[in-house]
Design an enzyme around this catalytic site. Sequence first.
Site, mmCIF file in Angstrom:
data_model
loop_
_atom_site.group_PDB
_atom_site.id
_atom_site.type_symbol
_atom_site.label_atom_id
_atom_site.label_comp_id
_atom_site.label_asym_id
_atom_site.label_seq_id
_atom_site.Cartn_x
_atom_site.Cartn_y
_atom_site.Cartn_z
ATOM 1 N N ASP A 1 -8.988 -0.886 3.028
ATOM 2 C CA ASP A 1 -8.497 -0.524 4.359
ATOM 3 C C ASP A 1 -9.448 -1.021 5.442
ATOM 4 O O ASP A 1 -9.015 -1.541 6.472
ATOM 5 C CB ASP A 1 -8.324 0.995 4.452
ATOM 6 C CG ASP A 1 -7.390 1.523 3.381
ATOM 7 O OD1 ASP A 1 -6.401 0.835 3.089
ATOM 8 O OD2 ASP A 1 -7.650 2.606 2.830
ATOM 9 N N ASP B 1 0.829 -1.198 0.000
ATOM 10 C CA ASP B 1 0.000 0.000 0.000
ATOM 11 C C ASP B 1 0.868 1.256 0.000
ATOM 12 O O ASP B 1 0.557 2.245 -0.676
ATOM 13 C CB ASP B 1 -0.916 -0.017 1.225
ATOM 14 C CG ASP B 1 -2.027 1.012 1.124
ATOM 15 O OD1 ASP B 1 -2.458 1.313 -0.012
ATOM 16 O OD2 ASP B 1 -2.459 1.533 2.164
#
EC number: 3.4.23.-
Length: 448
Positions: free
Chosen positions: A366, A263
Amino acid sequence: MLTFMASDSEEEVCDERTSLMSAESPTPRSCQEGRQGPEDGENTAQWRSQENEEDGEEDPDRYVCSGVPGRPPGLEEELTLKYGAKHVIMLFVPVTLCMIVVVATIKSVRFYTEKNGQLIYTPFTEDTPSVGQRLLNSVLNTLIMISVIVVMTIFLVVLYKYRCYKFIHGWLIMSSLMLLFLFTYIYLGEVLKTYNVAMDYPTLLLTVWNFGAVGMVCIHWKGPLVLQQAYLIMISALMALVFIKYLPEWSAWVILGAISVYDLVAVLCPKGPLRMLVETAQERNEPIFPALIYSSAMVWTVGMAKLDPSSQGALQLPYDPEMEEDSYDSFGEPSYPEVFEPPLTGYPGEELEEEEERGVKLGLGDFIFYSVLVGKAAATGSGDWNTTLACFVAILIGLCLTLLLLAVFKKALPALPISITFGLIFYFSTDNLVRPFMDTLASHQLYI
């Protein structure tokens, strides 16, 4: 991925301020007086400038509709402090709700803690007595899982870059169908079985159909913002529960660490896929697909408020139920209700622009991996509540720090690295240090 929605236009600050007010809030004094006519506007401006010179003060409303580009000193900071904290709280609530749903399910429904299968993306088993072989298998599973995520992300970015909107929408619709119908059917069936609630199949199928149909409409077409947010939270929790059940224990922890690194690279690197996706959407002035992003604020426009034409000077179209809320059409383009401004005397060719309300956007990935971390903490090992709560607090602390960095840098930031790092540190330290210490105190009947 965490982004901050803010207005890019600085020509008309009046829209930005009034779009953040309630529907019945009065129009600022300068907006009402400055539209009466050229002579009145000039007299008002002269009188106001003389008054400000005499008092030695600066009228903040003068910057609202005076046509002067830019904001008065401190206005941007004031708006950031006033509305930034609200949206931080609005982001904490859905993250907390998603993790609560996952933990409550893990603690009550045994189906999601039973290990009777693995994902095809993690083919290597961990049922080996050798610690080295188990660690190697978990690393290999992680490499395969991350490779699949990277390939699918790049594929999505390429499709978006070449405007294959119909294919992307079909892909997202199929994923939503599976989550809202198949996974919901499995989840509801296991919950009813756990609590020994009898329900016939026609009623169960009708319930799942209604739940899924409303969810598809809210996510991919239009619906109340709160309902859309609730469905996004629910599908994130369902996906997290699937990962918790079918990911091997060691592989899950290694994947969480690797996905946070990925990420970081995908969002911050110049050629990172997620960064390219965000930049392409910003260049085209298009919203990212709502099935991928949770937003604390939708694109509210001035046409959605109950405006008073006499006080606002706006001419609204006749009421049309299909234009009541902003939505996205089948090609991903924003569809707004129209509000026409009559030309203002003294301001030729000037129109009020529809502004986007400030808000924070958080990717559904997320939500999923936050919940996977907390759910794994609740499911694996002792399942101690201290460990679960420690991971929960660590994720919120990491999210708060990420939002702080977002306010400083004002660009898209990865939301996983800080939170996942804190969560892993808190999990292993609590499980290996705090829990044995608490067990020893309890065995000796000592309480702190």
